[in-house]
Design a protein around this motif. Structure first.
Motif, PDB file in Angstrom:
ATOM      1  N   HIS A 244       0.811  -1.218   0.000  1.00  0.00           N
ATOM      2  CA  HIS A 244       0.000   0.000   0.000  1.00  0.00           C
ATOM      3  C   HIS A 244       0.847   1.272   0.000  1.00  0.00           C
ATOM      4  O   HIS A 244       0.387   2.336   0.390  1.00  0.00           O
ATOM      5  CB  HIS A 244      -1.005  -0.055   1.152  1.00  0.00           C
ATOM      6  N   CYS A 254      -7.703   1.019  -4.696  1.00  0.00           N
ATOM      7  CA  CYS A 254      -7.195  -0.191  -4.045  1.00  0.00           C
ATOM      8  C   CYS A 254      -8.224  -0.692  -3.031  1.00  0.00           C
ATOM      9  O   CYS A 254      -9.069   0.067  -2.562  1.00  0.00           O
ATOM     10  CB  CYS A 254      -5.886   0.148  -3.337  1.00  0.00           C
ATOM     11  N   CYS A 256      -7.763  -1.098  -0.066  1.00  0.00           N
ATOM     12  CA  CYS A 256      -7.562  -0.377   1.197  1.00  0.00           C
ATOM     13  C   CYS A 256      -8.273   0.969   1.178  1.00  0.00           C
ATOM     14  O   CYS A 256      -8.351   1.654   2.194  1.00  0.00           O
ATOM     15  CB  CYS A 256      -6.075  -0.167   1.469  1.00  0.00           C
ATOM     16  N   CYS A 261      -1.991   2.249  -5.160  1.00  0.00           N
ATOM     17  CA  CYS A 261      -1.043   1.514  -4.312  1.00  0.00           C
ATOM     18  C   CYS A 261      -0.229   0.531  -5.177  1.00  0.00           C
ATOM     19  O   CYS A 261      -0.704   0.078  -6.220  1.00  0.00           O
ATOM     20  CB  CYS A 261      -1.776   0.696  -3.257  1.00  0.00           C
TER      21      CYS A 261
HETATM   22 ZN   LIG Z   1      -3.870  -0.005  -0.963  1.00  0.00          ZN
END
Ligand SMILES: [Zn+2]
Length: 407
Positions: A244, A254, A256, A261
């Motif tokens: 990340h 992403c 996340c 990332c």
């Molecule tokens: Zn990420």
């Protein structure tokens, strides 16, 4: 013992004994000279402790040679206790049973469906552990502990799997508690990248080193960091989330929640997506690697580009931590120089020369076994020494999840 006050002769002796045991346990076997070097104890102290441990049946001593000279190698007795490793991946479940002398006694892997529920996954793991223990000829009460690897960050306080984990049905579940309950054994949990690092450190490409990073590139991308011979986890347990690092603020979204990332450029879903229009929808990463070795130009290009991107992350890691070795694991590692050479190019380009100079970038030597062997090593690294001394394992008396302290 109540008389065992800190600083007393007996507590000092006890501490030295545990240092020797720990060194032998993590290395598998060591000569007495090597034990003295790695513990900082004098040759005479090591010799006395080894004699004592041999008499109690905790270690076995065998003649060997070291640098052409006769030496005595010390390893833990095979009867000292049994450890179990379990590795849950995106598409597989792998279980190993080993002893404290670093012998793997039984091992098996089975495919699991990515959408399998956590309960079904635990059922499979439980059955496999029981079968392998039987196969190895040990009763469950000989098990000192279980190491469990999961593909995602574990919350240090609750033991729950974080929301960015690869197994969607597992979010919020505490797999360590669950398995400890089912098996009636102490369970130590860690993420797959940390276990890969531990596996390669103890059994593979990182043997003898104290500072390394293991980078696992599969569905997700993560790093296990070994600093001063110990896994570095950070206070929240999320150190090593190299996948990340932001490469492009305007890049793809992403899992996340950020954009661009490293993982969005080298994770298997992205790489396969680049090739489906030319090679069809049923492609897998191992197949891409195979085709690249056979000379397929598209596959080679995709792997080389991924290597350059991974190298950017590795360069950042080098500048921050200055590891001696970076070990590549996961499916992409099988591409060998096709991916390693571009990683090295990026490191040479982006890392400061003093950090890059002593770095070697190599593939792991354990392949898909790195995590499950690391799970065995996790138990050896986290256990107290009472088990190794041949006392009855705590497992049957006190089942429970062993909360790992970070750092
Ligand atoms: Zn990420």
């Amino acid at each position: 013992m109540s008389t065992d006050t800190p600083g007393s002769q007996s507590s000092l002796h006890r501490a030295n004994l545990e240092r020797v045991l720990r060194a032998v346990r993590m290395a598998g076997s060591l000569t007495q000279a090597e034990i003295a070097r790695s513990t900082g104890l004098s040759a005479a102290t090591v010799s006395n402790i080894v004699r004592e441990l041999k008499e109690s049946g905790t270690v076995v001593v065998a003649d060997t040679s070291s640098g052409g000279r006769r030496a005595r190698s010390v390893s833990l007795s095979g009867d000292a206790g049994i450890v179990v490793g379990i590795d849950f991946g995106h598409t597989h479940l792998r279980v190993a049973v080993g002893n404290l002398a670093h012998r793997v006694l039984a091992e098996e892997s089975a495919p699991i469906d990515v959408d399998v529920s956590a309960a079904q996954g635990f059922d499979r793991a439980e059955a496999l552990v029981e079968r392998l223990l039987q196969q190895a000829g040990f009763r469950p009460d000989k098990v000192i502990g279980v190491g469990l690897g999961v593909p995602g960050p574990i919350d240090v306080e609750t033991g729950a799997l974080g929301s960015t984990a690869i197994l969607p049905g597992w979010t919020g579940i505490a797999p360590g508690h669950e398995l400890a309950e089912r098996l009636g054994m102490p369970v130590h949990v860690d993420n797959d990248a940390n276990l890969g690092a531990l596996g390669e450190l103890v059994w593979g490409a990182g043997r003898g080193l104290s500072d390394l990073a293991y980078i696992k590139v599969a569905s997700g991308v993560g790093a296990g960091l070994v600093v001063n011979g110990q896994i570095y986890r950070g206070p929240g347990g999320t150190a090593g989330e190299i996948g990340h690092i932001t490469l492009d603020e305007a890049g793809p979204v992403c899992r996340c929640g950020n954009r661009g990332c490293l993982e969005t450029f080298v994770g298997s879903r992205y790489l396969l997506g680049l090739l489906t229009s030319t090679l069809g929808p049923d492609l897998t990463l191992p197949r891409v690697v195979e085709l690249a070795h056979q000379g397929d130009l598209g596959c080679r290009r995709v792997i080389a580009d991924a290597g350059r991107q991974i190298g950017t992350g590795v360069a950042t890691l080098c500048n921050l931590l200055n590891p001696r070795r970076v070990i590549l694991g996961g499916d992409l590692a099988d591409a060998g120089e096709l991916v390693l050479a571009p990683i090295r190019d990026s490191v040479a380009r982006y890392a400061i020369p003093s950090a890059a100079r002593q770095l070697s970038v190599v593939p792991g030597t354990l392949g898909g076994r790195a995590e499950v062997l690391g799970a065995l090593a996790l138990v050896m690294s986290e256990m107290g020494d009472s088990g190794a001394l041949g006392r009855p394992a705590q497992a049957s008396a006190a089942p429970g999840f062993v909360a790992r302290t970070a750092g």
